[in-house]
Design an enzyme around this catalytic site. Sequence first.
Site, short mmCIF file in Angstrom:
data_model
loop_
_atom_site.label_atom_id
_atom_site.label_comp_id
_atom_site.label_asym_id
_atom_site.label_seq_id
_atom_site.Cartn_x
_atom_site.Cartn_y
_atom_site.Cartn_z
N HIS A 57 0.56 -0.92 -0.10
CA HIS A 57 0.42 0.17 -0.26
C HIS A 57 0.86 1.37 0.15
CE1 HIS A 57 -4.17 -1.72 1.81
NE2 HIS A 57 -3.24 -2.57 0.58
N TYR A 101 -8.88 5.19 7.86
CA TYR A 101 -8.82 5.43 9.23
C TYR A 101 -10.21 6.89 9.03
CZ TYR A 101 -4.35 2.76 10.36
OH TYR A 101 -3.49 2.60 10.15
N PRO A 158 -2.95 0.25 18.93
CA PRO A 158 -3.40 -0.12 17.67
C PRO A 158 -3.26 0.40 16.67
CG PRO A 158 -4.86 -1.15 18.68
CD PRO A 158 -4.20 -0.49 19.37
N LYS A 191 2.29 0.45 15.50
CA LYS A 191 3.14 -0.39 15.45
C LYS A 191 4.08 -0.98 16.25
CE LYS A 191 4.83 3.08 12.86
NZ LYS A 191 5.22 3.12 12.11
N TYR A 251 4.19 6.87 9.50
CA TYR A 251 3.43 5.79 9.71
C TYR A 251 4.17 4.83 9.09
CZ TYR A 251 -0.58 3.19 8.45
OH TYR A 251 -1.94 2.70 8.49
P1 RFL Z 1 3.05 -11.37 21.73
O1 RFL Z 1 2.77 -11.44 20.52
O2 RFL Z 1 2.79 -10.93 22.84
O3 RFL Z 1 3.93 -13.19 21.74
C1 RFL Z 1 4.79 -13.04 23.45
C2 RFL Z 1 4.82 -14.55 23.87
O4 RFL Z 1 4.47 -15.23 24.82
C3 RFL Z 1 4.12 -16.41 25.44
N1 RFL Z 1 4.33 -16.72 26.81
C4 RFL Z 1 5.24 -16.85 27.66
N2 RFL Z 1 5.66 -17.89 27.55
C5 RFL Z 1 6.48 -19.18 28.06
N3 RFL Z 1 5.58 -18.76 29.94
C6 RFL Z 1 5.39 -17.57 30.01
N4 RFL Z 1 5.25 -17.62 31.07
C7 RFL Z 1 4.66 -16.64 29.13
N5 RFL Z 1 3.79 -15.89 28.96
C8 RFL Z 1 3.26 -15.01 28.35
C9 RFL Z 1 2.83 -15.72 25.35
O5 RFL Z 1 1.43 -17.27 24.83
C10 RFL Z 1 3.04 -15.05 23.30
O6 RFL Z 1 2.80 -16.39 22.65
O7 RFL Z 1 4.91 -10.53 21.93
P2 RFL Z 1 5.71 -10.07 20.99
O8 RFL Z 1 6.13 -11.28 20.45
O9 RFL Z 1 6.23 -8.89 21.44
O10 RFL Z 1 4.73 -9.31 19.61
C11 RFL Z 1 4.50 -8.09 19.75
C12 RFL Z 1 3.46 -8.12 18.78
O11 RFL Z 1 2.24 -9.20 18.97
C13 RFL Z 1 2.70 -6.87 19.63
O12 RFL Z 1 2.90 -5.99 19.88
C14 RFL Z 1 1.16 -6.10 17.94
O13 RFL Z 1 0.58 -8.08 18.10
C15 RFL Z 1 -0.31 -5.70 19.55
N6 RFL Z 1 -1.15 -5.60 18.56
C16 RFL Z 1 -1.44 -5.22 17.23
N7 RFL Z 1 -0.48 -4.29 16.69
C17 RFL Z 1 0.02 -3.48 16.03
O14 RFL Z 1 0.18 -3.21 15.37
N8 RFL Z 1 -1.43 -4.18 14.81
C18 RFL Z 1 -2.79 -4.83 15.22
O15 RFL Z 1 -4.50 -4.80 14.82
C19 RFL Z 1 -2.77 -5.05 17.07
N9 RFL Z 1 -3.68 -5.86 17.56
C20 RFL Z 1 -1.98 -6.61 19.54
C21 RFL Z 1 -3.71 -6.69 18.61
C22 RFL Z 1 -2.03 -7.25 20.61
C23 RFL Z 1 -3.13 -7.80 20.70
N10 RFL Z 1 -3.10 -8.32 22.49
C24 RFL Z 1 -1.30 -8.73 22.92
C25 RFL Z 1 -3.77 -8.52 23.19
C26 RFL Z 1 -4.36 -7.59 19.25
C27 RFL Z 1 -4.41 -7.99 20.62
C28 RFL Z 1 -5.56 -8.52 20.89
C1 PHB Z 2 -4.28 -4.84 10.56
O1 PHB Z 2 -5.09 -4.50 9.46
O2 PHB Z 2 -4.35 -5.21 11.61
C2 PHB Z 2 -3.92 -2.64 11.14
C3 PHB Z 2 -3.85 -2.43 10.30
C4 PHB Z 2 -3.11 -1.02 10.80
C5 PHB Z 2 -3.61 -0.33 12.22
C6 PHB Z 2 -4.24 -1.10 12.70
C7 PHB Z 2 -4.20 -2.86 12.89
O3 PHB Z 2 -3.51 1.20 12.50
#
Ligand code: RFL
Ligand code: PHB
Length: 402
Positions: free
Chosen positions: A81, A211, A302, A306, A394
Amino acid sequence: MVGLDMTTSARTQVGIVGAGPAGLLLSHLLALRGIDSIVVENRSRAYCEARQRAGLLEAGSTELLRQVGLGARMDAESLEHGGIYLQFAGERHHLDFRDLTGGRWVTIWAQTEIVKDLIRARLAAGAQIEFEVSDTEVTDLSSETPVLRYTDAAGTRHEVTCDAIAGCDGFHGICRESMPPGLLRVAEREYPYAWLGILAIVPPSTDELIYSRHDDGFALHTMRTTQVSRLYLQVPADDEIEGWSDDRIWAELRRRLEVPGWELKTGPITEKAVSPMRSYVATPMQYGRLFLAGDAAHIVPPTGAKGLNLAIADVTVLATALVSLLRDHDPSGAAGYSDACLRRVWRATHFSWWMTTMLHIDPHQDRFGAELQLSQLRYVIASRAAATTLAENYTGYYPLRW
Ligand code: RFL
Ligand code: PHB
């Protein structure tokens, strides 16, 4: 070796807690430079591969994945994109990132796919990933031989002596809490709203992300593939998913995203969940031989997309630092790890807070707050300087080196 207490002992260079994108990518990067690691994860492989989260990569993250051999499926299946739409006051405006930033772009490539590719690549290389562990512990952190303990899926207790431990265990993990009390300084903000996110089997109704600031609340139209849409709605912070029928979700999305002459396509919803929104930064990201990376150290709302990009950046810096420390006996990268990451973390924290507060409706918002948001949005689409500020943040402001 099995001791009298039935604990199995082992040795590795880096013990990694968490098989999210941060832990898995760190293990992959270390292996490329000849450093051994073990990854322990308390969930199952299937759960890690299916957990719906982020979907948008900065240009630097995409380039890094490609550079380290994880680009094949991404290059074939992801969507590039060159901008986004910003919608407010019933009008939709396009921001052209390539034009504003001298050619930078973003990529739609789901976190689930990155995790699948990483797990497959690590296992194919013979790496040890222990899924479904329990009672993870990290100790002896100020020594040169920190210890990682866990119980495997079969119930055997393990003790792994390491040269360093990486806390990649997300926001609710145990590594951050294992640092000495009083060491961490926390800066945080909770937002008085949450996101309801859906995944739907329907081609996206837009070519690039929308957005939308609407008087009834924020909405975002994003996507996973040409056949799968992902959409989000601002909902009250304590809202429960049970109150949201599929029909109610689509009606609300249609209302908040509509502009004359445009139609929202609907389809079966395969997943829906409400996630809270928070900004959180813990400093420092290191204590002795324990290094925090990704969500274990910081959370962003989110809206700026980032979270995943920061996790990728942290472990790229950390892998370089650990290679210097363990292979070349140079501790300078490890000592500078926290500061090097926090510069990028705070840029992303500011950007995510700014995007969030510009686009969401605060339940206590007054006329003054609403007019400030609209003025800022008008400025962003009218002024090239303001649009460039959004675009360069971004697409990723700080370069990523590997
Ligand atoms: P993660 O992906 O949370 O992975 C951490 C892993 O550690 C495991 N864990 C353990 N393992 C062993 N022993 C323990 N005691 C443990 N405790 C926990 C967990 O099961 C997991 O597998 O962290 P990581 O690798 O730092 O990655 C970060 C990203 O996942 C996160 O920043 C993003 O996904 C944030 N986020 C989003 N970011 C975006 O940019 N766009 C989004 O749309 C978006 N949606 C989200 C999200 C984060 C969410 N969380 C954390 C609630 C939606 C959700 C629901
Ligand atoms: C997503 O694709 O899940 C997404 C993209 C942009 C955002 C947040 C989530 O700012």
